[in-house]
Every structure is written in C-alpha cells, then in structure tokens.
Design a protein around this motif. Sequence first.
Motif, PDB file in Angstrom:
ATOM      1  N   SER A 155       0.621  -6.139  -4.688  1.00 34.73           N
ATOM      2  CA  SER A 155      -0.141  -4.615  -5.142  1.00 34.73           C
ATOM      3  C   SER A 155      -0.019  -3.955  -3.898  1.00 34.73           C
ATOM      4  O   SER A 155       0.181  -2.697  -3.688  1.00 34.73           O
ATOM      5  CB  SER A 155      -1.594  -5.089  -5.675  1.00 34.73           C
ATOM      6  OG  SER A 155      -1.502  -5.585  -6.825  1.00 34.73           O
ATOM      7  N   VAL A 156      -0.267  -4.651  -2.452  1.00 28.15           N
ATOM      8  CA  VAL A 156      -0.563  -3.815  -1.326  1.00 28.15           C
ATOM      9  C   VAL A 156       1.059  -3.323  -0.955  1.00 28.15           C
ATOM     10  O   VAL A 156       1.365  -2.336  -0.353  1.00 28.15           O
ATOM     11  CB  VAL A 156      -0.872  -4.882  -0.283  1.00 28.15           C
ATOM     12  CG1 VAL A 156      -0.741  -4.108   1.120  1.00 28.15           C
ATOM     13  CG2 VAL A 156      -2.408  -5.061  -0.512  1.00 28.15           C
ATOM     14  N   VAL A 157       2.131  -4.255  -1.425  1.00 31.40           N
ATOM     15  CA  VAL A 157       3.454  -3.809  -1.102  1.00 31.40           C
ATOM     16  C   VAL A 157       3.804  -2.541  -1.991  1.00 31.40           C
ATOM     17  O   VAL A 157       4.491  -1.696  -1.568  1.00 31.40           O
ATOM     18  CB  VAL A 157       4.464  -4.932  -1.535  1.00 31.40           C
ATOM     19  CG1 VAL A 157       5.646  -4.483  -1.421  1.00 31.40           C
ATOM     20  CG2 VAL A 157       4.482  -6.134  -0.349  1.00 31.40           C
ATOM     21  N   ALA A 158       3.519  -2.692  -3.178  1.00 29.09           N
ATOM     22  CA  ALA A 158       3.632  -1.508  -4.049  1.00 29.09           C
ATOM     23  C   ALA A 158       3.063   0.075  -3.438  1.00 29.09           C
ATOM     24  O   ALA A 158       3.675   0.890  -3.372  1.00 29.09           O
ATOM     25  CB  ALA A 158       3.158  -1.617  -5.493  1.00 29.09           C
ATOM     26  N   SER A 159       1.723  -0.344  -2.865  1.00 30.37           N
ATOM     27  CA  SER A 159       1.176   0.974  -2.213  1.00 30.37           C
ATOM     28  C   SER A 159       1.677   1.416  -0.939  1.00 30.37           C
ATOM     29  O   SER A 159       2.080   2.489  -0.791  1.00 30.37           O
ATOM     30  CB  SER A 159      -0.128   0.518  -1.837  1.00 30.37           C
ATOM     31  OG  SER A 159      -1.011   1.543  -1.087  1.00 30.37           O
ATOM     32  N   THR A 160       2.303   0.522  -0.084  1.00 29.00           N
ATOM     33  CA  THR A 160       3.170   0.769   0.964  1.00 29.00           C
ATOM     34  C   THR A 160       4.559   1.369   0.647  1.00 29.00           C
ATOM     35  O   THR A 160       4.890   2.732   1.293  1.00 29.00           O
ATOM     36  CB  THR A 160       3.578  -0.447   1.927  1.00 29.00           C
ATOM     37  OG1 THR A 160       2.303  -0.841   2.501  1.00 29.00           O
ATOM     38  CG2 THR A 160       4.484  -0.012   2.940  1.00 29.00           C
ATOM     39  N   PHE A 161       5.035   0.900  -0.420  1.00 29.30           N
ATOM     40  CA  PHE A 161       6.508   1.539  -0.614  1.00 29.30           C
ATOM     41  C   PHE A 161       6.567   2.595  -1.842  1.00 29.30           C
ATOM     42  O   PHE A 161       7.433   3.099  -2.203  1.00 29.30           O
ATOM     43  CB  PHE A 161       7.498   0.310  -1.301  1.00 29.30           C
ATOM     44  CG  PHE A 161       8.049  -0.562  -0.328  1.00 29.30           C
ATOM     45  CD1 PHE A 161       9.225  -0.235   0.424  1.00 29.30           C
ATOM     46  CD2 PHE A 161       7.329  -1.705   0.134  1.00 29.30           C
ATOM     47  CE1 PHE A 161       9.798  -0.866   1.227  1.00 29.30           C
ATOM     48  CE2 PHE A 161       7.867  -2.481   1.245  1.00 29.30           C
ATOM     49  CZ  PHE A 161       9.306  -1.976   1.744  1.00 29.30           C
ATOM     50  N   GLU A 162       5.292   2.987  -2.110  1.00 27.09           N
ATOM     51  CA  GLU A 162       5.082   4.247  -3.137  1.00 27.09           C
ATOM     52  C   GLU A 162       5.434   4.054  -4.330  1.00 27.09           C
ATOM     53  O   GLU A 162       6.316   4.952  -4.936  1.00 27.09           O
ATOM     54  CB  GLU A 162       5.496   5.396  -2.344  1.00 27.09           C
ATOM     55  CG  GLU A 162       4.949   5.760  -1.090  1.00 27.09           C
ATOM     56  CD  GLU A 162       5.413   7.100  -0.424  1.00 27.09           C
ATOM     57  OE1 GLU A 162       6.626   7.307  -0.611  1.00 27.09           O
ATOM     58  OE2 GLU A 162       4.757   7.741   0.215  1.00 27.09           O
ATOM     59  N   VAL A 163       5.375   2.791  -4.955  1.00 25.89           N
ATOM     60  CA  VAL A 163       6.033   2.659  -6.308  1.00 25.89           C
ATOM     61  C   VAL A 163       5.096   2.027  -7.235  1.00 25.89           C
ATOM     62  O   VAL A 163       3.768   1.922  -6.858  1.00 25.89           O
ATOM     63  CB  VAL A 163       7.003   1.608  -6.582  1.00 25.89           C
ATOM     64  CG1 VAL A 163       8.254   2.097  -5.569  1.00 25.89           C
ATOM     65  CG2 VAL A 163       6.618   0.172  -5.675  1.00 25.89           C
ATOM     66  N   GLN A 164       5.103   1.975  -8.406  1.00 23.88           N
ATOM     67  CA  GLN A 164       4.179   1.254  -9.424  1.00 23.88           C
ATOM     68  C   GLN A 164       3.808   0.194  -9.318  1.00 23.88           C
ATOM     69  O   GLN A 164       2.667  -0.436  -9.126  1.00 23.88           O
ATOM     70  CB  GLN A 164       4.680   1.803 -10.881  1.00 23.88           C
ATOM     71  CG  GLN A 164       4.810   3.219 -11.240  1.00 23.88           C
ATOM     72  CD  GLN A 164       5.613   3.404 -12.554  1.00 23.88           C
ATOM     73  OE1 GLN A 164       5.605   2.540 -13.560  1.00 23.88           O
ATOM     74  NE2 GLN A 164       5.894   4.778 -12.927  1.00 23.88           N
ATOM     75  N   TYR A 223      12.353  -7.907  -2.142  1.00 26.85           N
ATOM     76  CA  TYR A 223      11.313  -7.165  -3.090  1.00 26.85           C
ATOM     77  C   TYR A 223      12.098  -6.670  -4.355  1.00 26.85           C
ATOM     78  O   TYR A 223      13.204  -6.087  -3.918  1.00 26.85           O
ATOM     79  CB  TYR A 223      11.013  -5.814  -2.138  1.00 26.85           C
ATOM     80  CG  TYR A 223       9.986  -6.201  -1.132  1.00 26.85           C
ATOM     81  CD1 TYR A 223       8.899  -7.252  -1.139  1.00 26.85           C
ATOM     82  CD2 TYR A 223      10.395  -6.042   0.057  1.00 26.85           C
ATOM     83  CE1 TYR A 223       8.183  -7.414   0.008  1.00 26.85           C
ATOM     84  CE2 TYR A 223       9.657  -6.068   1.422  1.00 26.85           C
ATOM     85  CZ  TYR A 223       8.592  -6.771   1.136  1.00 26.85           C
ATOM     86  OH  TYR A 223       7.967  -7.022   2.370  1.00 26.85           O
ATOM     87  N   ILE A 224      11.487  -6.651  -5.351  1.00 35.95           N
ATOM     88  CA  ILE A 224      11.777  -5.769  -6.404  1.00 35.95           C
ATOM     89  C   ILE A 224      10.935  -4.576  -6.565  1.00 35.95           C
ATOM     90  O   ILE A 224       9.470  -4.770  -6.685  1.00 35.95           O
ATOM     91  CB  ILE A 224      11.889  -6.441  -7.827  1.00 35.95           C
ATOM     92  CG1 ILE A 224      13.073  -7.429  -7.772  1.00 35.95           C
ATOM     93  CG2 ILE A 224      12.083  -5.511  -8.970  1.00 35.95           C
ATOM     94  CD1 ILE A 224      13.114  -8.244  -8.932  1.00 35.95           C
ATOM     95  N   HIS A 225      11.215  -3.253  -6.736  1.00 37.97           N
ATOM     96  CA  HIS A 225      10.250  -2.379  -6.941  1.00 37.97           C
ATOM     97  C   HIS A 225      10.600  -1.614  -8.093  1.00 37.97           C
ATOM     98  O   HIS A 225      11.850  -1.277  -8.376  1.00 37.97           O
ATOM     99  CB  HIS A 225      10.418  -1.338  -5.620  1.00 37.97           C
ATOM    100  CG  HIS A 225      10.422  -1.743  -4.086  1.00 37.97           C
ATOM    101  ND1 HIS A 225       9.030  -2.210  -3.612  1.00 37.97           N
ATOM    102  CD2 HIS A 225      11.234  -1.981  -3.111  1.00 37.97           C
ATOM    103  CE1 HIS A 225       9.448  -2.885  -2.789  1.00 37.97           C
ATOM    104  NE2 HIS A 225      10.463  -2.494  -2.430  1.00 37.97           N
ATOM    105  N   VAL A 226       9.604  -1.238  -8.937  1.00 36.22           N
ATOM    106  CA  VAL A 226       9.538  -0.567 -10.328  1.00 36.22           C
ATOM    107  C   VAL A 226       8.934   0.801 -10.164  1.00 36.22           C
ATOM    108  O   VAL A 226       7.745   0.608  -9.672  1.00 36.22           O
ATOM    109  CB  VAL A 226       9.157  -1.441 -11.342  1.00 36.22           C
ATOM    110  CG1 VAL A 226       9.290  -0.934 -12.766  1.00 36.22           C
ATOM    111  CG2 VAL A 226       9.798  -2.847 -11.450  1.00 36.22           C
ATOM    112  N   ASN A 227       9.525   1.703 -10.793  1.00 39.40           N
ATOM    113  CA  ASN A 227       9.047   3.141 -10.722  1.00 39.40           C
ATOM    114  C   ASN A 227       9.205   3.631 -12.282  1.00 39.40           C
ATOM    115  O   ASN A 227       9.212   4.852 -12.502  1.00 39.40           O
ATOM    116  CB  ASN A 227       9.466   4.228  -9.805  1.00 39.40           C
ATOM    117  CG  ASN A 227       8.383   4.406  -8.915  1.00 39.40           C
ATOM    118  OD1 ASN A 227       7.215   3.878  -9.033  1.00 39.40           O
ATOM    119  ND2 ASN A 227       8.904   5.123  -7.755  1.00 39.40           N
TER     120      ASN A 227
END
Length: 637
Positions: free
Chosen positions: A220-229, A385-389
């Motif tokens: 969750s913290v990674v998602a915040s840093t990378f500005e993703v859902q 990392y996998i990031h999802v938006n």
Amino acid sequence: MLPTLKILLIEDSEALLNQLTAQLMSAINAFDRRDINVEILGVCSVSDGLRLVLDDGDIQAVVFNWDATPGNSDSATQAQSDHASVVSAIKAVRHELPIYVVSDVQEGLDIVNQTAGIESFFYRSDVLSDPESMLGYIINDFDDRSETPFWSAYKKYVTESNDSWHTPGHSGGASFRHSDYISDFYRFFGRNVFVSDLSVSVDSLGSLSDGTHAIGRAQSVVASTFEVQQSFFVTNGSSTSNKIILQTLLRDGDKVIVDRNCHKSVHYGIIQARAMPVYLDSVLNPDYGIFAPPKLEQLKAEIEANPDARLIVLTGCTYDGLLTDLKQVVDLGHQHGMKVFIDEAWFAYSLFHPTFRPYSAIHSGADYVTHSAHKVVSAFSQASYIHVNDPDFDKDFFKEVYSIHTSTSPKYQIIASLDVCRKQLEMEGYKILNTLLKNVSELKQQVAKFRRIRILDKDDFSQIFPHFSTDNMGHDPLKILIDVSQLDYSNQEIHRFLMDEVGLEIEKFTHSTLLVLLTLGGMRSKIVRLYNALKKLDDGSVTLRRSKTRVALPPAIPPIELEMLPSQAFYGEREAIPWQESVGRIAAGLVTPYPPGIPLLVPGLRIKQDHIDYLRSLSSQKLTIQGVYDGDIYVSK
C-alpha cells in the motif's frame, strides 16, 4: 548517521520568516526525537525557494506563505503570479515533496479546493500560538513517508532469535554452520543471511499471495509513492510480472497490439494467454546495431485496422534509453477502448525527476506498469513491482493468475528490498538522480573533446531515427551509449581491455557501441574510471590488436507475419531442423539474438529467406542466439 528532516520556509517578509523560524525552532525542543535531525531553511522570495527545491534534494518539507507575493525568475521552474502555480511548480520538480500552506486570510477552504498538491493548511495565528501542532504534523508525515512496514517487522522478528521448528531445513544456518563440508558457505555470507531466511509460517509478516499484514501494508505504501491505485510485489522478476498481467487481461484469440521489441517474457506471456499479437515493426539502425521504439504512425494504423484489440503493450524505455511519448499512446488506446500496459523495466525511477517524468508510464496514465526494481534502483535481483491504475481492474482474477506464478515460499529478503527501495525513491530519489545527471553531463563535456570516441545524445538519435523528433521521443541520459566505431579495435578487444585490464563490466555492446548504465548505485569515482579508460582507448595508448572488422547488418529486421496463433504453433507437434533449411516452414519457438534481445522468429511465423539472411549476418558476430539448439530450430510438423 541520522536522517534529516529539512524544512524549507518560503516567506516574503524577513520579519515573518524570523518569527516563524523562531517558533518552529522552539517547538523542535519539545519533541524528544533522537532518531532524526530537524533543520529549518528559510528564504524571503518564491523564486529563491524554487531554486532551492531544484538544487537541494535533502529538503523534505515546504512551508509556503500563501500571502507571499511570487517574484519573477528566469529559472526553469520560474514562479508564476498565481499561488497555485507555485505549488504546481514545486510538484513538477518533486511530486513526493509535501507542501504546507500558512495564511492569514480566511478563505482556507477555497485555497484547498482550488489548489492541488497541498498536504495541509494552517492559519498563521494557530501556528504562532501552537507551533508544535504544525511541526508535529510535518514530523508525522515524514515518519509516514520513511516508513518500511515489512522491513521493520521483518528485522524485529529476526532479531528476536526465535527457535525454528519449520522450513527452511537449514534451520537458521545450523546445517551449514555445523558441517565439515559446507560451513564455508555459511562463513562467506554471514549469520544474518541465514537467520533471516524464513518460512511463510511466520503469520505476522504476512502472505505474499494474499497481500496480508506487513506485506500488504508495504504494498500500500508503494502504491502511494508511485501514485497508483494498487501495487504488488513479485519475487521472480519482471518476466513473471509481465506474464501475470498478460494472462490477467487476455483470453483465447484476443488481439493485442504489441511492440516487437518487447522483452521475450511478453512474447511468452502472449503464448500462454493464447492471444493473437499484432506486431509493431522494429526500427533498426544498422550502423549502430540499435533499435528504436515503433513509430506512432504505425501504432495509429494498427489501432484503426484492429478496433477489436483489447490491449496495447509497449516498452517504456529501450535498453539503449530511447523513450516513447507514452501520453500519446495512452490517449490513443483509451480513445478506442483499449487498455495500455507498459513494460518499464529499465526506467523505474521515471517518476522521481522532472527530466524523466514526462516520459513516465504512470504519469502518462498507463493502466498497467511493471518495474524491475533490481535493474536501475535499489532492490535485490528478481525484485519487481506491478502497478495498477485500471478502473476496470479484476483483482480477483488477477490474484488467481498471480498465485499461478508466485511461489508459496518467496524469498523474504527480496520482499524487504522492495520495501526499502521504495523508501529510498520517496526520500532521496530526486537528490540521487539530480547528482547522476550532473555527473553524466560533466562526462559528456569531457568526452566531447575526444577525437574518435563520442557519447550519443538526443541530436544523434534524431538523425539516426527520422521519427525521433516527429514522435516527440526522448532519451534517458543515464543510459550512456558510447560510439566506438572510429576505433581500430574490435568490440571483443575493447571489451577485453575494459574488463581484464581496467575492471569495468560493460552492460552491453554491439559492433560499434558500448552501453554503460548509471543506476542509483552509480558513484562519481566509477565515472572517472570509465572516463580514464575511454581516454586511453581514444588516444591509442593501449596495447591491443588492431583488428577492427566492419560488420554489415541488414538494413531492417524482417517483419513478423503470422499464419496462426502463436500458442497453436508453440503447443502443437514440432520437430527440429537446421535453421538454414527452414525457409517455408512455420516457427514453433522463439529465436532471439542477444544483444539486443529482439525476437527474429516467433511461433506461428512462416519463415522466409529474409529471416535466414538476417540470422546468417548475425551468426558471425559471436552473439548469443537463444532458440537455436546445436544449429537446429523448432518448426511445426
């Protein structure tokens, strides 16, 4: 060394600046925080504040007087007359930097409503009467940003030295430590490597497959840093991350518009999903042996010709650092109802410096992005990392596919490295990148004085590739592509000299170029050593065989024209035949020359003489060609 919370105060009045500084300095003493240092830096003009944000990567918070009068500046991020533009200008430099607004005006709600990027708002009277309230808020945000949920819990658990009555079988290293035969293995790595090699039986640390407890909080913290859902950890590389995304989004026969230059994991993922790829052609420059991203003109044409395609897949940053204007790609895809997936393995720092941010996949609005956190930023090998938006993200199905590919015994050290990697990007990514960019600029200035060696830059790429300018492409200067074509030595001789005599391991080389990567671990002394080695090669003061062989590459790599689904050829009956005798047959496997790793043959393609000629031209260059086994390749029966 303790981390430092450096707070920048922007006021237009020296009296107000001194007053606020005194109040905050007094409040610092009220906080018994011996684990951090707090420094306050004050300026009396917006333009000076913006210059400091640009130059000082150690600043971790900005307190901005909304009532200040923005001044004029001729800097790259000059202050605008509008206060909201000041906030935007700061965020354009460092999107992660929190901004706190202080004001005497009563329209606090309007300020917050009209301005994106404000962390919090304080009335001056409240700050002056209770400065600890604002300082406490700033310190709390600093703590949140520097949090490592998994690493902190993991380290605490390991140091407790609990008895191990579960896997792994070496039981904290005991089987190595007590052995007469393999104890050297234990001594080489040290105790912490073994006692921290834990089983998934440690419930408090969480499950990687389910994303629970400390692992879930870290994601969750990674998602915040990378500005993703949402963000997810993968411990067996971005090759697996790519396959997870492709199998989540594609079904039998689905069309996917894909850059042929994509990593082979993308091609294998499409095969596993039993999808139908529509390939965008490679753009090859034979003089340098490097490939450019596909032309946007062709992408537009394929979108129009295949309106039923579900997905567009591109490489966000090529091996050689060429960048696609992804905003155009995302806008095109979304206009036609297509999702966009960007493999950004070599560009994981793209969000954290204004030089890179315009070409960032996340900033451009891509639905799915993968980052190899071990390639250019600070994580262990295989960390991804996998990031999802994607607003239509099917998380339940994704988790099933994720479970197919994810080990039930993941390496906790890799997970911990993903956690701390995020922290570094959040807290000092801009600072490190800024230093690296300055160093590479200095290197280029010095190498420009050489007679025979040169470093290629955007001007060179615009001449090499006609669509570089028309497609608004860019280049990552931390991918240093060195032109050695004017030297009299072969690339093998150059590589031997750099490795054996100077101790420089080069990332990649072609018949006329060397590729050197500057990563977050890049040090100035390494750059000087590289320069020294290049200088010796340039002035001819080294003893090497002068055996330069001119290599003639074909002007273009033959296009991919499929006769069937790749999965049909890949999973069907196959036989091995000599590659020279395969004209007219349908390929049943990938044939991929390295470097640069662009597939020549893919399953389902009917092999033509052009493919054989291209392969023959490469076979004399001592390249690794994956998919050729003792001179044979696999074709459909």
